[in-house]
Design a protein around this motif. Structure first.
Motif, short mmCIF file in Angstrom:
data_model
loop_
_atom_site.label_atom_id
_atom_site.label_comp_id
_atom_site.label_asym_id
_atom_site.label_seq_id
_atom_site.Cartn_x
_atom_site.Cartn_y
_atom_site.Cartn_z
N ASN A 100 0.84 -1.20 0.00
CA ASN A 100 0.00 0.00 0.00
C ASN A 100 0.88 1.25 0.00
OD1 ASN A 100 -2.70 -1.30 0.43
ND2 ASN A 100 -1.72 -1.97 2.33
N TYR A 150 -5.52 -1.30 -7.15
CA TYR A 150 -6.72 -0.55 -6.79
C TYR A 150 -6.37 0.75 -6.06
CZ TYR A 150 -5.78 -3.20 -2.50
OH TYR A 150 -5.17 -3.78 -1.41
N TYR A 151 -7.33 1.67 -6.11
CA TYR A 151 -7.29 2.93 -5.37
C TYR A 151 -8.31 2.83 -4.26
CZ TYR A 151 -8.12 7.92 -4.40
OH TYR A 151 -8.29 9.14 -3.79
N SER A 152 -7.94 3.24 -3.05
CA SER A 152 -8.88 3.22 -1.94
C SER A 152 -8.76 4.52 -1.16
CB SER A 152 -8.65 2.02 -1.02
OG SER A 152 -7.35 2.06 -0.44
N HIS A 209 -15.45 3.83 3.66
CA HIS A 209 -14.31 3.80 2.75
C HIS A 209 -14.67 2.99 1.51
CE1 HIS A 209 -12.57 4.75 6.68
NE2 HIS A 209 -11.56 5.30 6.05
N LEU A 233 -13.13 1.19 -2.40
CA LEU A 233 -12.03 0.68 -3.23
C LEU A 233 -12.53 0.60 -4.66
CD1 LEU A 233 -9.94 -2.56 -2.61
CD2 LEU A 233 -11.33 -2.34 -4.66
N SER A 293 -15.49 -2.01 -4.05
CA SER A 293 -15.87 -2.43 -2.71
C SER A 293 -16.14 -1.20 -1.85
CB SER A 293 -14.76 -3.29 -2.07
OG SER A 293 -15.14 -3.73 -0.79
N GLU A 350 -8.17 3.06 5.63
CA GLU A 350 -8.57 1.69 5.32
C GLU A 350 -7.86 1.26 4.05
OE1 GLU A 350 -9.47 -1.77 5.32
OE2 GLU A 350 -10.75 -0.79 6.84
N THR A 351 -7.09 0.17 4.11
CA THR A 351 -6.30 -0.27 2.95
C THR A 351 -6.85 -1.53 2.28
OG1 THR A 351 -4.82 -1.47 4.44
CG2 THR A 351 -4.18 0.78 3.79
N PHE A 352 -7.90 -2.13 2.83
CA PHE A 352 -8.57 -3.28 2.21
C PHE A 352 -7.62 -4.46 1.97
CE2 PHE A 352 -11.39 0.23 1.22
CZ PHE A 352 -12.65 -0.32 1.30
#
Length: 267
Positions: A164, A209-211, A219, A221, A246, A257-259
């Motif tokens: 991340n 992905y971008y979150s 949050h 994604l 998501s 939040e990085t999922f």
């Protein structure tokens, strides 16, 4: 041909060619567009024991070998509750169950079945000056009836490595909070009976992905997935590619939040 499909073709052709060099059987490759949409809700359970929970609902759609629309067919709907223990530094332990309703997609050779999974997962993360890296190991057992109606019990091991990057915020009132650019690779090995599948290789998956946060509690994604999966016949590789979205709601506000645990992919 789309840019995503071109990139998937080049990447998975290289990977497949290395696998095929060591095999005598003929292999073929098909490309299938797919999409993944997921909604997660995270909530505390008992702080003294470092226990929390999460409930996921996921929808996977797909096209087929001659259909370029990733939303053409519903592939599966998943309901997945988790129990999470976070009492160790940089480590989270997950215990989960997945109710996985799969639907028939005749053009792609998919049959309808109900699959249940029991899951144990561990994630180890390390903070870096401008981001984080994480390693994840997941052991799951799949229970379902195959296309002949025979009950199958298949253990599977999944290993993931991800990174991340924390993106800078230059505006005083930004549109999104704590944005990240993330990516991971994941390898899955299955251990089925020889009558069902002779090969242990199951899936190799990539995601970028971008979150970011909309509010401290919500949050999202948005990204793309690409994966190569070996069918149970041992001669057909399916390459899935397409968008992934998501949204996660946390009862307690979170700064970032990085999922890391998002289960983005098609089976």
């Amino acid at each position: 041909m789309s840019t995503i499909k071109k990139g998937c073709i080049i990447l998975f052709y290289v990977l497949a060619s290395q696998i095929l060099k060591a095999q005598d059987a003929p292999y073929s490759i098909g490309f299938i567009p797919a999409s993944i949409e997921e909604i997660d809700v995270a909530f505390p359970i008992y702080d003294k024991w470092h226990l929390s929970g999460q409930a996921d609902v996921q929808l996977v759609t797909q096209g087929a070998y001659t259909n370029g629309n990733p939303f053409e067919y519903t592939q599966r709907v998943v309901v997945r509750p988790w129990l999470i223990y976070s009492g160790f530094k940089n480590i989270k332990l997950w215990l989960g169950y997945a109710h996985n309703q799969k639907y028939a997609v005749e053009e792609a050779g998919n049959y309808e079945t109900l699959e249940n999974r029991l899951i144990v997962m561990g994630t180890f993360s390390q903070e870096m000056p401008k981001g984080s890296i994480f390693e994840q190991v997941r052991f799951e057992t799949k229970f379902f009836d195959d296309r002949t109606g025979t009950p199958q019990t298949i253990p599977r091991i999944r290993a993931r490595f991800g990174v991340n990057h924390y993106l800078r915020q230059t505006k005083e009132k930004p549109l999104f909070l704590a944005p990240n650019l993330g990516y991971y690779t994941e390898l899955m090995l299955k251990f089925a009976s020889k009558d069902y599948a002779k090969e242990h290789f199951d899936i190799f998956r990539l995601s970028v992905y971008y979150s970011a946060g909309i509010t401290p509690n919500i949050h999202f994604l948005a990204g793309i997935i690409g994966q190569m999966q070996l069918r149970t016949n041992g001669t057909q590789f399916d390459v899935y590619y397409g968008p992934m979205v998501s949204v996660k709601y946390s009862i307690r506000p979170k700064e970032r939040e990085t999922f890391d645990s998002v289960d983005g992919g098609a089976d």
